[in-house]
Design an enzyme around this catalytic site. Structure first.
Site, PDB file in Angstrom:
ATOM      1  N   ARG A 132       0.676  -1.346   0.260  1.00  0.00           N
ATOM      2  CA  ARG A 132       0.218   0.204   0.097  1.00  0.00           C
ATOM      3  C   ARG A 132       0.902   1.466  -0.088  1.00  0.00           C
ATOM      4  O   ARG A 132       0.298   2.479  -0.209  1.00  0.00           O
ATOM      5  CB  ARG A 132      -1.285  -0.070   1.336  1.00  0.00           C
ATOM      6  CG  ARG A 132      -1.678   0.863   1.361  1.00  0.00           C
ATOM      7  CD  ARG A 132      -2.686   0.630   2.096  1.00  0.00           C
ATOM      8  NE  ARG A 132      -2.054   0.696   3.921  1.00  0.00           N
ATOM      9  CZ  ARG A 132      -3.169   0.225   4.989  1.00  0.00           C
ATOM     10  NH1 ARG A 132      -4.154   0.221   4.634  1.00  0.00           N
ATOM     11  NH2 ARG A 132      -2.520   0.697   5.980  1.00  0.00           N
ATOM     12  N   TYR A 133       2.238   1.386   0.378  1.00  0.00           N
ATOM     13  CA  TYR A 133       3.773   2.538   0.304  1.00  0.00           C
ATOM     14  C   TYR A 133       3.893   2.173  -0.510  1.00  0.00           C
ATOM     15  O   TYR A 133       4.360   1.065  -0.482  1.00  0.00           O
ATOM     16  CB  TYR A 133       2.937   2.494   1.867  1.00  0.00           C
ATOM     17  CG  TYR A 133       2.224   2.792   3.266  1.00  0.00           C
ATOM     18  CD1 TYR A 133       1.957   3.887   3.283  1.00  0.00           C
ATOM     19  CD2 TYR A 133       2.074   1.818   4.005  1.00  0.00           C
ATOM     20  CE1 TYR A 133       0.858   3.888   4.036  1.00  0.00           C
ATOM     21  CE2 TYR A 133       0.789   2.199   4.908  1.00  0.00           C
ATOM     22  CZ  TYR A 133       0.585   2.766   4.999  1.00  0.00           C
ATOM     23  OH  TYR A 133      -0.214   3.690   5.631  1.00  0.00           O
ATOM     24  N   ARG A 136       7.555   0.113   1.595  1.00  0.00           N
ATOM     25  CA  ARG A 136       7.580  -1.190   2.668  1.00  0.00           C
ATOM     26  C   ARG A 136       6.561  -2.009   1.703  1.00  0.00           C
ATOM     27  O   ARG A 136       5.212  -1.662   0.919  1.00  0.00           O
ATOM     28  CB  ARG A 136       7.149  -0.974   3.431  1.00  0.00           C
ATOM     29  CG  ARG A 136       6.447   0.827   4.081  1.00  0.00           C
ATOM     30  CD  ARG A 136       6.827   1.662   5.011  1.00  0.00           C
ATOM     31  NE  ARG A 136       6.372   2.373   5.140  1.00  0.00           N
ATOM     32  CZ  ARG A 136       5.694   3.749   4.797  1.00  0.00           C
ATOM     33  NH1 ARG A 136       6.189   3.301   3.523  1.00  0.00           N
ATOM     34  NH2 ARG A 136       4.732   4.640   5.696  1.00  0.00           N
ATOM     35  N   CYS A 145      -3.067 -17.056  16.058  1.00  0.00           N
ATOM     36  CA  CYS A 145      -2.282 -16.005  17.612  1.00  0.00           C
ATOM     37  C   CYS A 145      -2.340 -16.501  18.575  1.00  0.00           C
ATOM     38  O   CYS A 145      -2.906 -17.586  19.241  1.00  0.00           O
ATOM     39  CB  CYS A 145      -3.015 -14.396  17.300  1.00  0.00           C
ATOM     40  SG  CYS A 145      -3.014 -13.250  15.596  1.00  0.00           S
ATOM     41  N   CYS A 149      -7.089 -11.435  19.950  1.00  0.00           N
ATOM     42  CA  CYS A 149      -7.937 -10.115  20.787  1.00  0.00           C
ATOM     43  C   CYS A 149      -9.278 -10.031  19.938  1.00  0.00           C
ATOM     44  O   CYS A 149      -9.105  -9.655  19.150  1.00  0.00           O
ATOM     45  CB  CYS A 149      -7.176  -8.983  20.058  1.00  0.00           C
ATOM     46  SG  CYS A 149      -5.098  -9.147  20.363  1.00  0.00           S
ATOM     47  N   CYS A 152      -9.552  -7.147  17.166  1.00  0.00           N
ATOM     48  CA  CYS A 152      -8.766  -7.922  15.894  1.00  0.00           C
ATOM     49  C   CYS A 152      -9.656  -7.025  14.943  1.00  0.00           C
ATOM     50  O   CYS A 152     -10.209  -7.480  14.134  1.00  0.00           O
ATOM     51  CB  CYS A 152      -8.346  -9.195  16.071  1.00  0.00           C
ATOM     52  SG  CYS A 152      -6.916  -9.409  14.245  1.00  0.00           S
ATOM     53  N   ARG A 154      -7.708  -7.707  11.869  1.00  0.00           N
ATOM     54  CA  ARG A 154      -7.985  -8.635  10.593  1.00  0.00           C
ATOM     55  C   ARG A 154      -8.664 -10.284  11.071  1.00  0.00           C
ATOM     56  O   ARG A 154      -8.487 -11.079  10.846  1.00  0.00           O
ATOM     57  CB  ARG A 154      -6.305  -9.325  11.072  1.00  0.00           C
ATOM     58  CG  ARG A 154      -5.684  -7.945   9.731  1.00  0.00           C
ATOM     59  CD  ARG A 154      -4.418  -8.472   9.480  1.00  0.00           C
ATOM     60  NE  ARG A 154      -2.984  -7.180   8.813  1.00  0.00           N
ATOM     61  CZ  ARG A 154      -2.183  -7.032   9.404  1.00  0.00           C
ATOM     62  NH1 ARG A 154      -1.935  -7.785  10.155  1.00  0.00           N
ATOM     63  NH2 ARG A 154      -2.375  -5.913   8.894  1.00  0.00           N
ATOM     64  N   ASP A 313      -9.804   0.932  14.318  1.00  0.00           N
ATOM     65  CA  ASP A 313     -10.927   0.162  12.985  1.00  0.00           C
ATOM     66  C   ASP A 313     -12.163  -0.071  13.121  1.00  0.00           C
ATOM     67  O   ASP A 313     -12.308  -0.810  13.809  1.00  0.00           O
ATOM     68  CB  ASP A 313     -10.340  -0.858  12.642  1.00  0.00           C
ATOM     69  CG  ASP A 313      -7.909   0.062  11.738  1.00  0.00           C
ATOM     70  OD1 ASP A 313      -7.901   0.976  11.459  1.00  0.00           O
ATOM     71  OD2 ASP A 313      -7.498  -1.546  11.999  1.00  0.00           O
ATOM     72  N   ASP A 350      -5.899   4.762  10.711  1.00  0.00           N
ATOM     73  CA  ASP A 350      -5.105   4.290   9.318  1.00  0.00           C
ATOM     74  C   ASP A 350      -6.867   4.183   8.621  1.00  0.00           C
ATOM     75  O   ASP A 350      -7.909   3.282   8.991  1.00  0.00           O
ATOM     76  CB  ASP A 350      -5.670   2.646   9.613  1.00  0.00           C
ATOM     77  CG  ASP A 350      -4.595   2.025   8.848  1.00  0.00           C
ATOM     78  OD1 ASP A 350      -3.963   1.896   7.559  1.00  0.00           O
ATOM     79  OD2 ASP A 350      -3.567   0.716   8.573  1.00  0.00           O
ATOM     80  N   LYS A 357      -2.023   5.087   7.311  1.00  0.00           N
ATOM     81  CA  LYS A 357      -1.728   5.723   8.463  1.00  0.00           C
ATOM     82  C   LYS A 357      -2.053   6.967   8.168  1.00  0.00           C
ATOM     83  O   LYS A 357      -1.275   7.310   7.457  1.00  0.00           O
ATOM     84  CB  LYS A 357      -0.419   5.445   9.306  1.00  0.00           C
ATOM     85  CG  LYS A 357      -0.961   3.721   9.520  1.00  0.00           C
ATOM     86  CD  LYS A 357       0.334   3.017   9.949  1.00  0.00           C
ATOM     87  CE  LYS A 357       0.686   1.458  10.016  1.00  0.00           C
ATOM     88  NZ  LYS A 357       0.308   1.110   8.777  1.00  0.00           N
TER      89      LYS A 357
HETATM   90  C1  LIG Z   1       0.504  -0.399   8.705  1.00  0.00           C
HETATM   91  C2  LIG Z   1       1.922  -0.722   7.458  1.00  0.00           C
HETATM   92  C3  LIG Z   1       3.074  -0.408   7.202  1.00  0.00           C
HETATM   93  C4  LIG Z   1       4.203  -0.143   7.534  1.00  0.00           C
HETATM   94  O1  LIG Z   1       3.565   0.939   7.973  1.00  0.00           O
HETATM   95  P1  LIG Z   1       5.158   2.066   9.028  1.00  0.00           P
HETATM   96  O2  LIG Z   1       4.405   3.311   8.898  1.00  0.00           O
HETATM   97  O3  LIG Z   1       5.677   2.259   8.015  1.00  0.00           O
HETATM   98  O4  LIG Z   1       5.561   1.453  10.754  1.00  0.00           O
HETATM   99  C5  LIG Z   1       3.392  -1.170   5.796  1.00  0.00           C
HETATM  100  N1  LIG Z   1       2.057  -2.091   5.216  1.00  0.00           N
HETATM  101  C6  LIG Z   1       0.599  -1.808   5.838  1.00  0.00           C
HETATM  102  C7  LIG Z   1      -0.338  -2.417   4.550  1.00  0.00           C
HETATM  103  C8  LIG Z   1       0.458  -1.200   6.737  1.00  0.00           C
HETATM  104  O5  LIG Z   1      -0.982  -0.909   7.131  1.00  0.00           O
HETATM  105  S1  SF4 Z   2      -4.411  -7.695  17.079  1.00  0.00           S
HETATM  106 FE1  SF4 Z   2      -5.167  -9.135  15.845  1.00  0.00          FE
HETATM  107  S2  SF4 Z   2      -3.808 -10.190  14.736  1.00  0.00           S
HETATM  108 FE2  SF4 Z   2      -2.493  -8.562  15.949  1.00  0.00          FE
HETATM  109  S3  SF4 Z   2      -2.757 -10.457  17.958  1.00  0.00           S
HETATM  110 FE3  SF4 Z   2      -4.438  -9.548  18.396  1.00  0.00          FE
HETATM  111  S4  SF4 Z   2      -5.296 -11.204  17.283  1.00  0.00           S
HETATM  112 FE4  SF4 Z   2      -3.624 -11.374  16.716  1.00  0.00          FE
END
Ligand SMILES: *Cc1c(COP(=O)(O)O)cnc(C)c1O
Ligand code: SF4
Length: 395
Positions: A132-133, A136, A145, A149, A152, A154, A313, A350, A357
């Site tokens: 997305r960036y 990275r 996990c 959580c 979460c 995800r 989120d 986000d 972010k």
């Molecule tokens: C958070 C995130 C990153 C890393 O972001 P940084 O600001 O560099 O820590 C990279 N890819 C995705 C999809 C993210 O959600």
């Molecule tokens: S937030 Fe989601 S992915 Fe992260 S440790 Fe908790 S359950 Fe696992």
């Protein structure tokens, strides 16, 4: 630093099934804990996953009972005995408890809430990779996990405990990363990458390291908090061969920073891994400035540099955890200037739908006129800063 003494032969059967009262005793009484308590595999095997088990350990509220019954089809419950032992049994508002035990509130869904709030699936060029960036990429290697959580983000892809990313899938991600010279940084995430065997994790890291344009490798994890015994000498010895390796550790509350967690972070730091924290802002858990400040300060003592605080989120089933954004801005106001800048992370939202972010902060810049800016400090005192002027040529 030496790893913990790990019993070579932990009980092979699921203790929780056979001798429930013994698990209860281990959780309640630190003095009763044998060596295998410190074995991360024992901890995983004996996670608390069912209503029957949890009833033996703690008096539940009706909303929790209902939440646990319904959690299976959504985000399963799993809590390591270690993390469970941090719960204050007498306090239904315990911040550890609220993160780990499902409540009926999870099943009330606000109309804005989404399954994939950060639009990760739309930014996935190959399965398991989110790009997305510009420089990275995020590699999702496992859905498991140590503890799930309840907030979460995800949760759509987490908790089935499927095998980690296959060689074939990784090969596709690897080829993509290799072909994109702009990617300098790969963030290995999940689920939790430290749930995998050290050799499996090493396979990914080694391949990534072989790509010349990958400058740093990062690991996103909550395991040092929910399963600190996973951080052993075998793991840190492996990681330190692939430097620069960074780690972002997910913390929620100062009560999570136990001697076990401090030991784990100390070992990682001693291995030369810079540690950053990530914290989700959660109603009733860490939304008071005093709690967040203590967490940030205690993290520094543990050699973890606060990195991000995330606005929770808009993910399905988290309405009861979400706070107004102003709560986070106020926390930032109470941190900056009041304590060291090292204890001040960046507060980010986000952006829903995949905008990434976005930092949000109190306003210190009150006005920006030609040649002059007006600022306020953390005490609300006002100051002017005069920008450079063109002076008549001096003789
Ligand atoms: C958070 C995130 C990153 C890393 O972001 P940084 O600001 O560099 O820590 C990279 N890819 C995705 C999809 C993210 O959600
Ligand atoms: S937030 Fe989601 S992915 Fe992260 S440790 Fe908790 S359950 Fe696992």
């Amino acid at each position: 630093m030496e790893g913990l003494s790990i019993s070579s032969e932990p009980p092979s059967s699921n203790l929780a099934d056979k001798r429930k009262s013994e698990l209860a005793e281990l959780i309640e009484d630190p003095a009763s804990r044998p060596d295998y308590w410190h074995d991360w595999k024992w901890q995983l095997k004996n996670r608390i996953t069912s209503l029957e088990q949890i009833r033996e350990l703690i008096p539940l509220t009706r909303r929790e009972e209902e939440g646990i019954k319904r959690a299976k089809g959504r985000l399963a419950m799993a809590i390591t005995p270690y993390f469970f032992s941090l719960i204050d049994k007498t306090d239904p508002k315990c911040p550890i408890r609220k993160q780990a035990i499902p409540r009926l509130d999870e099943f009330g869904v606000a109309s804005c809430e989404m399954v994939d709030p950060c639009g990760e699936d739309n930014h996935s060029p190959v399965p398991g990779l989110v790009h997305r960036y510009p420089d990275r990429a995020l590699l999702i290697v496992t859905d498991s996990c140590a503890m799930y959580c309840r907030y979460c983000t995800r949760r759509r892809m987490v908790g089935e405990e499927l095998p980690p990313m296959s060689i074939e899938r990784f090969e596709d991600a690897y080829k993509y990363i290799k072909s994109k010279k702009a990617i300098r940084d790969v963030l290995i995430s999940g689920g939790d990458p430290l749930m995998m065997k050290t050799e499996v994790l090493e396979n990914y890291i080694k391949r990534l390291r072989s790509i010349p344009h990958i400058e740093i490798i990062r690991i996103g994890t909550r395991v040092p908090v929910t399963l600190p015994m996973r951080v052993n000498s075998e793991l840190v010895e492996m990681l330190k061969q692939y430097h620069p390796v960074y780690m972002s550790i997910h913390f929620s509350h100062p009560r999570e920073i136990t001697p076990d967690v401090a030991r784990a972070c100390g070992m990682l730091a001693d291995a030369g891994i810079p540690l950053g924290s990530q914290t989700v802002l959660l109603k009733g858990i860490n939304d008071r400035p005093a709690v967040m400040k203590k967490l940030m300060q205690d993290l520094l003592k543990t050699r973890v540099r606060p990195y991000y605080i995330y606005q929770c989120d808009m993910v399905v089933g988290t309405n009861h955890f979400r706070t107004p954004v102003a709560v986070g801005i106020n926390i930032m106001e109470e941190l900056r200037g009041h304590t060291t800048g090292y204890a001040v992370p960046t507060f980010v939202v986000d952006a829903p739908g995949g905008g990434g972010k976005i930092p949000v902060a109190p306003t210190y810049l009150l006005s920006q006129a030609k040649g002059k800016v007006t600022l306020r400090n953390y005490e609300n005192k006002i100051f002017n800063y005069i920008e450079p002027v063109t002076l008549p040529e001096s003789k």
